[in-house]
Design a protein around this motif. Structure first.
Motif: not given
Ligand SMILES: Cc1cc2nc3c(=O)[nH]c(=O)nc-3n(C[C@H](O)[C@H](O)[C@H](O)COP(=O)(O)O)c2cc1C
Length: 210
Positions: A7, A10-11, A148, A151, A153, A186
Motif C-alpha cells: 500500500k 502504491w501511494r 493509502a 486506496e 490518493d 483518485y
C-alpha cells in the motif's frame, strides 16, 4: 511483499487527479475520524481541520497554490490549520474535556495542567507556532497512510501561500494558520508520476541500529 508495504508503495504524491471520480462522504468521514484519532503532544490537538469541497473556494485556493491542479481536481482539499499562538484557555479547555470524558476531578488533573502550562505558556510565539505546526504534520502523515490503506490518493502540499489561504478561509480571525494541505481524491490514469520508481535513500544510508 508485506501488504502494508504494498500500500505504501502504491501511494505517491498525486500530481493529476481524476476530477470525475469522487471520494464518497462515507470514506471522507473515515479519513476524518482517523485524522481525529491522531496522537498529539499531551493530547492537546493544537489545530483544526478544514475540508474544502466548494468549487469556487477551490479555484481561489488553486490561485494561491502556484496554480497546482490538484487543488481543483481532487475531491477534497484538507487544510490542517495550526494555532500559531495560544494561552492558558487552550489547556483549560483540554482539562475540561478530560474531566467530562474520563470522569476525573479537576483536583486530580491539576498536576497535569500545571505541567503543560509551565512547559508551553512561556514559549515565544515563534516557537509556539512551530510546535503546533509540528502537531498538524502528524495528522498529515496519518491521513496519507490511512488513505493509502483505503486506496484513496493524496497529495501533501506545502506549495501554497499561507497568508492567502488564511484570508480565503478566514483562518486568522479564528486564531488559526494554514500549516499544510492534503489534496484527497483518485489519481488520473494519465498521471505518469504513478509509474516512477520511488527515490529514497537506502536503509543502510538512513537507518542506524545501535
Ligand atoms: C510536507 C510536504 C509538502 C509537499 N508539497 C508538495 C506540493 O506543494 N506539490 C506537490 O506536487 N508535491 C508536494 N509534495 C510531494 C513530495 O514532493 C513527494 O512526497 C516526494 O517527492 C516523495 O514522493 P512520493 O510521495 O510520491 O513517494 C510534498 C510532500 C510533503 C511531505
Amino acid at each position: 511483499m508485506d501488504k502494508v508495504l504494498d500500500k505504501l508503495n502504491w501511494r505517491y504524491a498525486t500530481k493529476k487527479f481524476d476530477s470525475s471520480k469522487k471520494v464518497s462522504k462515507k470514506n471522507l468521514e473515515i479519513l476524518l475520524d482517523a485524522a481525529n484519532l491522531t496522537a498529539s503532544s499531551y493530547g492537546l490537538q493544537p489545530y483544526e481541520i478544514y475540508v474544502i469541497e466548494d468549487a469556487d473556494k477551490k479555484v481561489k485556493l488553486r490561485a494561491a497554490s502556484y496554480d497546482q491542479s490538484q487543488i481543483t481536481d481532487a475531491s477534497y482539499v484538507i487544510v490542517l490549520a495550526n494555532k500559531p499562538t495560544f494561552d492558558a484557555t487552550m489547556i483549560d479547555d483540554y482539562i475540561d474535556n478530560i474531566m467530562k470524558i474520563r470522569g476525573i476531578s479537576k483536583e486530580n488533573l491539576e498536576g497535569f495542567s500545571q505541567t503543560m502550562k509551565s512547559s508551553l505558556l512561556g514559549l515565544p510565539d515563534a516557537h509556539k507556532n512551530t510546535w503546533t505546526s509540528n502537531q498538524a504534520y502528524i495528522v498529515l502523515g496519518n491521513l496519507m497512510t490511512i488513505a493509502a490503506e483505503m486506496e484513496i490518493d493524496t497529495c501533501p502540499m506545502e506549495g501554497f501561500d499561507k497568508a492567502k489561504y488564511n484570508e480565503i478561509l478566514g483562518l486568522t480571525d479564528k486564531g488559526l494558520n494554514a500549516a499544510v494541505v492534503l489534496a484527497v481524491g483518485y489519481r488520473s490514469a494519465e498521471d505518469d508520476t504513478q509509474n516512477y520508481p520511488k527515490v529514497r535513500y537506502s536503509k543502510e544510508q538512513i537507518i542506524t541500529h545501535i
